[in-house]
Motif scaffolding. Structure first.
Motif, PDB file in Angstrom:
ATOM      1  N   GLY A  55      28.749  22.035  16.015  1.00 56.43           N
ATOM      2  CA  GLY A  55      28.559  21.306  14.770  1.00 56.43           C
ATOM      3  C   GLY A  55      29.691  21.475  13.772  1.00 56.43           C
ATOM      4  O   GLY A  55      29.516  21.210  12.582  1.00 56.43           O
ATOM      5  N   LYS A  56      30.856  21.895  14.232  1.00 55.99           N
ATOM      6  CA  LYS A  56      31.977  22.172  13.333  1.00 55.99           C
ATOM      7  C   LYS A  56      33.051  21.093  13.408  1.00 55.99           C
ATOM      8  O   LYS A  56      33.281  20.503  14.455  1.00 55.99           O
ATOM      9  CB  LYS A  56      32.634  23.504  13.709  1.00 55.99           C
ATOM     10  N   ASN A  57      33.713  20.875  12.258  1.00 55.86           N
ATOM     11  CA  ASN A  57      34.940  20.085  12.211  1.00 55.86           C
ATOM     12  C   ASN A  57      36.092  21.029  12.506  1.00 55.86           C
ATOM     13  O   ASN A  57      36.064  22.183  12.069  1.00 55.86           O
ATOM     14  CB  ASN A  57      35.172  19.502  10.820  1.00 55.86           C
ATOM     15  N   GLU A  65      53.544  19.199  19.270  1.00 56.01           N
ATOM     16  CA  GLU A  65      53.370  17.934  18.557  1.00 56.01           C
ATOM     17  C   GLU A  65      53.391  18.159  17.045  1.00 56.01           C
ATOM     18  O   GLU A  65      52.952  19.200  16.559  1.00 56.01           O
ATOM     19  CB  GLU A  65      52.058  17.264  18.965  1.00 56.01           C
ATOM     20  N   PRO A  66      53.875  17.169  16.288  1.00 59.34           N
ATOM     21  CA  PRO A  66      53.997  17.337  14.835  1.00 59.34           C
ATOM     22  C   PRO A  66      52.675  17.257  14.066  1.00 59.34           C
ATOM     23  O   PRO A  66      52.584  17.715  12.939  1.00 59.34           O
ATOM     24  CB  PRO A  66      54.932  16.200  14.418  1.00 59.34           C
ATOM     25  N   GLU A  67      51.653  16.658  14.680  1.00 60.69           N
ATOM     26  CA  GLU A  67      50.383  16.482  13.977  1.00 60.69           C
ATOM     27  C   GLU A  67      49.236  17.079  14.777  1.00 60.69           C
ATOM     28  O   GLU A  67      49.257  17.049  16.007  1.00 60.69           O
ATOM     29  CB  GLU A  67      50.127  14.993  13.736  1.00 60.69           C
ATOM     30  N   PRO A  68      48.208  17.565  14.080  1.00 57.30           N
ATOM     31  CA  PRO A  68      47.040  18.106  14.797  1.00 57.30           C
ATOM     32  C   PRO A  68      46.140  16.977  15.297  1.00 57.30           C
ATOM     33  O   PRO A  68      46.232  15.840  14.851  1.00 57.30           O
ATOM     34  CB  PRO A  68      46.327  18.921  13.713  1.00 57.30           C
ATOM     35  N   ILE A  69      45.265  17.322  16.201  1.00 51.48           N
ATOM     36  CA  ILE A  69      44.216  16.412  16.636  1.00 51.48           C
ATOM     37  C   ILE A  69      42.932  16.923  15.974  1.00 51.48           C
ATOM     38  O   ILE A  69      42.663  18.125  15.966  1.00 51.48           O
ATOM     39  CB  ILE A  69      44.124  16.330  18.173  1.00 51.48           C
ATOM     40  N   VAL A  70      42.189  16.022  15.345  1.00 53.05           N
ATOM     41  CA  VAL A  70      41.033  16.401  14.535  1.00 53.05           C
ATOM     42  C   VAL A  70      39.751  15.976  15.250  1.00 53.05           C
ATOM     43  O   VAL A  70      39.640  14.849  15.730  1.00 53.05           O
ATOM     44  CB  VAL A  70      41.114  15.747  13.137  1.00 53.05           C
ATOM     45  N   PHE A  71      38.807  16.913  15.281  1.00 53.83           N
ATOM     46  CA  PHE A  71      37.505  16.679  15.916  1.00 53.83           C
ATOM     47  C   PHE A  71      36.422  16.842  14.869  1.00 53.83           C
ATOM     48  O   PHE A  71      36.413  17.830  14.134  1.00 53.83           O
ATOM     49  CB  PHE A  71      37.268  17.700  17.039  1.00 53.83           C
ATOM     50  N   GLU A  72      35.485  15.884  14.843  1.00 51.16           N
ATOM     51  CA  GLU A  72      34.376  15.933  13.881  1.00 51.16           C
ATOM     52  C   GLU A  72      33.093  15.480  14.564  1.00 51.16           C
ATOM     53  O   GLU A  72      33.111  14.495  15.305  1.00 51.16           O
ATOM     54  CB  GLU A  72      34.642  14.981  12.716  1.00 51.16           C
ATOM     55  N   PRO A  73      31.990  16.199  14.325  1.00 50.32           N
ATOM     56  CA  PRO A  73      30.710  15.687  14.810  1.00 50.32           C
ATOM     57  C   PRO A  73      30.433  14.339  14.154  1.00 50.32           C
ATOM     58  O   PRO A  73      30.777  14.122  12.986  1.00 50.32           O
ATOM     59  CB  PRO A  73      29.703  16.737  14.335  1.00 50.32           C
ATOM     60  N   TRP A  74      29.840  13.432  14.892  1.00 54.07           N
ATOM     61  CA  TRP A  74      29.500  12.102  14.372  1.00 54.07           C
ATOM     62  C   TRP A  74      28.233  11.641  15.068  1.00 54.07           C
ATOM     63  O   TRP A  74      28.217  11.461  16.281  1.00 54.07           O
ATOM     64  CB  TRP A  74      30.657  11.131  14.641  1.00 54.07           C
ATOM     65  N   GLN A  75      27.175  11.482  14.317  1.00 54.37           N
ATOM     66  CA  GLN A  75      25.857  11.131  14.856  1.00 54.37           C
ATOM     67  C   GLN A  75      25.549  12.049  16.046  1.00 54.37           C
ATOM     68  O   GLN A  75      25.588  13.252  15.906  1.00 54.37           O
ATOM     69  CB  GLN A  75      25.809   9.644  15.197  1.00 54.37           C
ATOM     70  N   GLU A  76      25.267  11.499  17.224  1.00 56.16           N
ATOM     71  CA  GLU A  76      25.011  12.324  18.406  1.00 56.16           C
ATOM     72  C   GLU A  76      26.296  12.606  19.181  1.00 56.16           C
ATOM     73  O   GLU A  76      26.285  13.271  20.206  1.00 56.16           O
ATOM     74  CB  GLU A  76      24.018  11.622  19.343  1.00 56.16           C
ATOM     75  N   GLY A  77      27.392  12.102  18.669  1.00 56.03           N
ATOM     76  CA  GLY A  77      28.664  12.220  19.372  1.00 56.03           C
ATOM     77  C   GLY A  77      29.725  12.898  18.534  1.00 56.03           C
ATOM     78  O   GLY A  77      29.455  13.876  17.836  1.00 56.03           O
ATOM     79  N   MET A  78      30.917  12.314  18.584  1.00 54.09           N
ATOM     80  CA  MET A  78      32.036  12.922  17.895  1.00 54.09           C
ATOM     81  C   MET A  78      33.094  11.875  17.567  1.00 54.09           C
ATOM     82  O   MET A  78      33.103  10.791  18.124  1.00 54.09           O
ATOM     83  CB  MET A  78      32.638  14.040  18.754  1.00 54.09           C
ATOM     84  N   ARG A  79      33.954  12.278  16.647  1.00 57.76           N
ATOM     85  CA  ARG A  79      35.089  11.445  16.256  1.00 57.76           C
ATOM     86  C   ARG A  79      36.339  12.271  16.525  1.00 57.76           C
ATOM     87  O   ARG A  79      36.427  13.427  16.099  1.00 57.76           O
ATOM     88  CB  ARG A  79      34.989  11.081  14.783  1.00 57.76           C
ATOM     89  N   ILE A  80      37.299  11.666  17.209  1.00 61.88           N
ATOM     90  CA  ILE A  80      38.574  12.309  17.477  1.00 61.88           C
ATOM     91  C   ILE A  80      39.651  11.490  16.772  1.00 61.88           C
ATOM     92  O   ILE A  80      39.735  10.272  16.976  1.00 61.88           O
ATOM     93  CB  ILE A  80      38.878  12.363  18.986  1.00 61.88           C
ATOM     94  N   SER A  81      40.454  12.160  15.946  1.00 60.18           N
ATOM     95  CA  SER A  81      41.528  11.487  15.221  1.00 60.18           C
ATOM     96  C   SER A  81      42.865  12.107  15.589  1.00 60.18           C
ATOM     97  O   SER A  81      42.987  13.331  15.665  1.00 60.18           O
ATOM     98  CB  SER A  81      41.343  11.637  13.708  1.00 60.18           C
TER      99      SER A  81
END
Length: 139
Positions: A55-57, A65-81
């Motif tokens: 349940g953590k971001n 790589e110059p930028e991080p990859i971001v993970f966030e819980p989203w509803q029953e799934g997740m969002r990857i940016s």
């Protein structure tokens, strides 16, 4: 949901620094990184999956790589940016399955003449692939 890799075969595959392309797609949006260190990407994806399951971001730095990859819980799934794109995944298990399949494919494509001890990330990936608690779902 699919994660696909293509190893750079212009030279012999180097298990210490396996370079290739990675594509993550939910069939609507696609994140692609070319000529990157695939072991670092798999490590970041595994780390992100574990955080979201709790349940953590989390923003995971990929060393090369110059930028991080971001993970966030989203509803029953997740969002990857990553960079200027994001992917919504409706169920965490879909991502876990796609990641396990892609990680196994990655390990199978490597040149096994070298010892995994020289690349700690490959052992992290192997442990993830062999983890029975990461269940596979039908895609």
């Amino acid at each position: 949901m699919q994660i696909a890799i293509t190893l750079d075969k212009s030279e012999k595959i180097d298990p210490i620094d396996p370079i290739g392309d990675i594509t993550i797609t939910n069939n609507t949006t696609t994140i692609t990184e070319k000529s990157t260190y695939l072991d670092s990407w798999f490590d970041a994806l595994i780390t992100g999956l574990k955080a979201v399951k709790q349940g953590k971001n989390i923003a995971v730095e990929i060393v090369e790589e110059p930028e991080p990859i971001v993970f966030e819980p989203w509803q029953e799934g997740m969002r990857i940016s990553y960079r200027d794109k994001y992917i919504l995944i409706s169920h965490i298990s879909e991502f876990a399955t796609a990641l396990k399949i892609a990680a196994n494919d990655f390990l199978n494509k490597l040149d096994y003449q070298s010892d995994f001890d020289y690349n700690d990330l490959l052992q992290v990936i192997r442990d993830f692939v062999n983890d029975e608690s990461v269940s596979l779902v039908t895609l």
